[in-house]
Every structure is written in C-alpha cells, then in structure tokens.
Motif scaffolding. Sequence first.
Motif, PDB file in Angstrom:
ATOM      1  N   ASN A 246      -4.426  66.185  39.114  1.00 21.61           N
ATOM      2  CA  ASN A 246      -3.311  66.035  39.885  1.00 21.61           C
ATOM      3  C   ASN A 246      -3.658  66.999  40.668  1.00 21.61           C
ATOM      4  O   ASN A 246      -2.963  67.060  41.802  1.00 21.61           O
ATOM      5  N   LEU A 247      -3.245  68.324  40.307  1.00 22.45           N
ATOM      6  CA  LEU A 247      -2.782  69.817  41.228  1.00 22.45           C
ATOM      7  C   LEU A 247      -3.714  69.597  42.587  1.00 22.45           C
ATOM      8  O   LEU A 247      -3.300  70.007  43.407  1.00 22.45           O
ATOM      9  N   PHE A 248      -5.520  69.103  42.189  1.00 14.13           N
ATOM     10  CA  PHE A 248      -5.944  68.889  43.796  1.00 14.13           C
ATOM     11  C   PHE A 248      -5.377  68.089  44.692  1.00 14.13           C
ATOM     12  O   PHE A 248      -5.592  68.332  45.470  1.00 14.13           O
TER      13      PHE A 248
ATOM     14  N   PHE B 246       5.670  53.659  31.306  1.00 18.13           N
ATOM     15  CA  PHE B 246       4.956  53.252  31.030  1.00 18.13           C
ATOM     16  C   PHE B 246       4.302  53.453  30.061  1.00 18.13           C
ATOM     17  O   PHE B 246       3.678  52.490  28.916  1.00 18.13           O
ATOM     18  N   ILE B 247       5.161  54.251  29.060  1.00 15.79           N
ATOM     19  CA  ILE B 247       4.511  54.554  27.914  1.00 15.79           C
ATOM     20  C   ILE B 247       4.802  53.585  26.615  1.00 15.79           C
ATOM     21  O   ILE B 247       4.603  52.985  25.922  1.00 15.79           O
TER      22      ILE B 247
ATOM     23  N   GLY C 282       5.382  61.481  44.743  1.00 21.17           N
ATOM     24  CA  GLY C 282       5.935  60.216  43.835  1.00 21.17           C
ATOM     25  C   GLY C 282       5.183  58.664  43.220  1.00 21.17           C
ATOM     26  O   GLY C 282       4.881  58.517  42.663  1.00 21.17           O
ATOM     27  N   GLY C 283       4.608  58.310  44.754  1.00 16.96           N
ATOM     28  CA  GLY C 283       3.208  57.647  44.847  1.00 16.96           C
ATOM     29  C   GLY C 283       1.793  57.643  44.663  1.00 16.96           C
ATOM     30  O   GLY C 283       1.890  57.180  43.786  1.00 16.96           O
ATOM     31  N   THR C 284       1.921  58.965  44.387  1.00 15.93           N
ATOM     32  CA  THR C 284       0.733  59.176  44.158  1.00 15.93           C
ATOM     33  C   THR C 284       1.053  59.866  42.069  1.00 15.93           C
ATOM     34  O   THR C 284       0.096  59.383  41.175  1.00 15.93           O
ATOM     35  N   ASP C 285       2.421  59.812  42.441  1.00  8.94           N
ATOM     36  CA  ASP C 285       1.927  59.725  40.311  1.00  8.94           C
ATOM     37  C   ASP C 285       2.512  58.868  39.979  1.00  8.94           C
ATOM     38  O   ASP C 285       1.862  58.170  38.297  1.00  8.94           O
ATOM     39  N   LEU C 286       2.744  57.689  40.267  1.00 11.46           N
ATOM     40  CA  LEU C 286       2.281  56.094  39.982  1.00 11.46           C
ATOM     41  C   LEU C 286       1.156  56.096  39.795  1.00 11.46           C
ATOM     42  O   LEU C 286       0.821  55.143  38.565  1.00 11.46           O
ATOM     43  N   LEU C 287       0.502  56.276  40.895  1.00 15.62           N
ATOM     44  CA  LEU C 287      -1.547  56.043  40.775  1.00 15.62           C
ATOM     45  C   LEU C 287      -2.443  56.743  39.480  1.00 15.62           C
ATOM     46  O   LEU C 287      -2.684  56.540  38.224  1.00 15.62           O
ATOM     47  N   PHE C 288      -1.508  58.328  38.986  1.00 17.34           N
ATOM     48  CA  PHE C 288      -2.454  58.773  38.033  1.00 17.34           C
ATOM     49  C   PHE C 288      -1.604  58.169  36.618  1.00 17.34           C
ATOM     50  O   PHE C 288      -2.540  58.172  36.093  1.00 17.34           O
ATOM     51  N   ALA C 289      -0.342  57.514  36.684  1.00 21.43           N
ATOM     52  CA  ALA C 289       0.075  57.468  35.292  1.00 21.43           C
ATOM     53  C   ALA C 289      -0.702  55.914  35.109  1.00 21.43           C
ATOM     54  O   ALA C 289      -0.721  55.633  33.733  1.00 21.43           O
TER      55      ALA C 289
END
Length: 395
Positions: free
Chosen positions: A82-84, A118-119, A202-209
Amino acid sequence: MNVSPLIWGITIVVILGLLAFDYFFHIRKAHIPTLKEAAIWSSIYVGLAVVFGIVVLAFGGVTMGGEYFAGYITEKALSVDNLFVFLVIMASFKVPREDQQKVLLFGIVFALIARTAFIFAGAALINTWSWMFYIFGIILLITAGNLLKEEDSEGDDADNFIIRTAKRMFNTSEKYDGDKLTTVIDGKKVLTPMLLVMVAIGGTDLLFALDSIPAIFGLTQNVYIVFTATAFSLMGLRQLYFLLDGLLDRLIYLSYGLAAILAFIGVKLVLHALHENNLPFINGGEPVPVFEISTGLSLTVIIGVLTLTIVASLVSKSGKAQTVLNNARRHAESYLDLDYTADKGERERVYGLLMVEEKTISAMEPKYRDKHPESEAILAEIAQAHQAHKDHLGA
C-alpha cells in the motif's frame, strides 16, 4: 478460545489509544521524522504486535496463535505494498514533506474503519453462505494475476474520477496552507489540496480492503484474530513509510511475492470451500474430500515466499540500479520543488542524498542504468538540481 465482550472492549480501547497517542505526540506538530525516530517507533509497534501474538498463543493455543501470526505477516506485507501507492499519490499531489505524516495517519485510520466494516460483513456472509469461500478464493486468484501485470508508472492516481468531481463541485486552491483542509483566498473559504489527497488515499484504502480481507479470511475465520491482525498490521505504518522511504523501490520483486502468497491463499480457500461444499452442482451438494492446508503450512509458505522475495530484491543488480535512479529522480524533483518543504535542513539533506546517488549512478554499469526508461531524463533533472543549488549558494 471464546473472546468475551470485555476483551473486545479492552482491545478496541488499546488500539484507539495508540492512534490517539500517535496523533497528539507525533502528528499534531508538523515535522519531518528522523530516521532514528522512525526506526524506534516502527520497532515499538512491531514489538507490540509480537507481544500480543505471544499472549494469543499462550491463552488461545498454538492454532490460534499461528493464525494470528500468519494473518499479521500477510497483512503487513500487503500494507507495505500500500505504501507504494501512498508514495505515488503524495508525490503527484506534491504534499509538503512535513505534512505527509497527517495524510498517512488519516490513511491508516480510514483503512482501519473500512477494513473493520469489511471484516464484519465478510464474517456475516461466510456464516450465512459457506460457498462465499469460493468467491473469496476467486477474488484472490484474480488479484494475484493482476499483480503480475506490468503497471503504468505514470498512473493517473492524482486525477481520478472522484478527484475531478470534487474539483468541479468545490472551490479548491492550488497551494497548501500547512496541513489545513481549508483556507481563505480573496475573502472566500476554499478547499486545499490536502483534502483532495485524503480523498484519494481513502478511495485507495477501500480498494485495498477488498483484497486484504479475503486474504486473511483464508487464514482464519476467527473474527477477533482477523480484526487484531489487521489492526496491528496498520499500526506503525506511518513510521514504516519514513523508515523505508528510498528503499520501497528496491523491493522490485515484492509484487511477485505477494502474487504467490495471494494465489496460495486463494487455492487454500477453494480447497476449504470444497471441503465444506453444499452447492448442488458440485459433487451433488456433498463435501468433497480434498487436502486442506494447515495453519502451520500456511505460515511456513508465507514467511518463505516473503524471505525469498526480499533477499532476491536486495541482491539484484537491476533492483539496485532501479532504486538509485528512482530515488535520484524523487530527490531531484523534491529539491527543485520550492513547495516541498520550508525546512532548510531537510532541503540540504535531500541535496546530500542526491549527490551520493549521482556518484552511484556514475559508477553503475551502463547496461543496468540504461534499463531504466527515464535514465536520461533523470540525469537532466540532477543537472538542474546542481544549477539550482549553485544559484542558491550564490544568492
């Protein structure tokens, strides 16, 4: 081990306390973390995660402890990936160095909220329909395939649909005002780019989740373990960003390692789904007697693949060349960008790093340097930084 509401409550309070501590003692006053600060706090957060795992091992047993460590290591590896993307987003928005910590903390908090949702949604789906394991397994196999594809390094991360819509709907300024989300220009309140950065994160976090939650459910269905492994993997991610800054590009084979891990967990999920099968068109709705991958084997494969990936990345001459060239480009751009930081010491640090990288590039074998598609452009930027530094000293 049945987790009581009291244990749940204590765990949530501890995690919220760690986030609050991070904000009030590190983020509230904008500054650029030193390498020593980042290393110390990264070690502390990893240490806390390990201690928690030992407690789980002691009170929950070997299986539960193994599930936690397998989940934590997998989620930590995915978090580093994610950091990338965070790095690309903040570079494309040109977030001032001293304000990047607040963006990262927001990203961590939003990721924790999104993944928690999501969990519990995932747990509800699995408890209702056991065939969801098939879906989760397919998601991970598709994700693994996508990780093997070549990605466009000049992606449009800072100009996606959400950002373009926000810019059209709201007045936004071109300049930052510290770490404020709004500022006043000509007597009118407008949004700063800082808010747009947080929207992108925030949008990126949703995709990673969507990828990370099926992965950890492939290792354990214990909701408490899923939640704590995910939460502890996110803790300390801000410090890790500054600790690994300049080394992230070195991990050139990380995507291959993650692809292998996600594919392995995807297969594990499909096998588990077959073992619990109740779909009428598969084996007449009866469970299929297939081999099930144990937690111990999962943990061994995950650690082995990550170790191999990291070692291969670090010893690769192509990886070293790519790292130096990418770092040189980033440092040259940072030095030439007057909005990068107001800290003179930080600017001198960046220029010093750039000089070291230039020497390394000069001593580099041409065949490795020329593999980078932008090597000539990077050398031109280094020359511009040299001239800018001379002008600065002569001023």
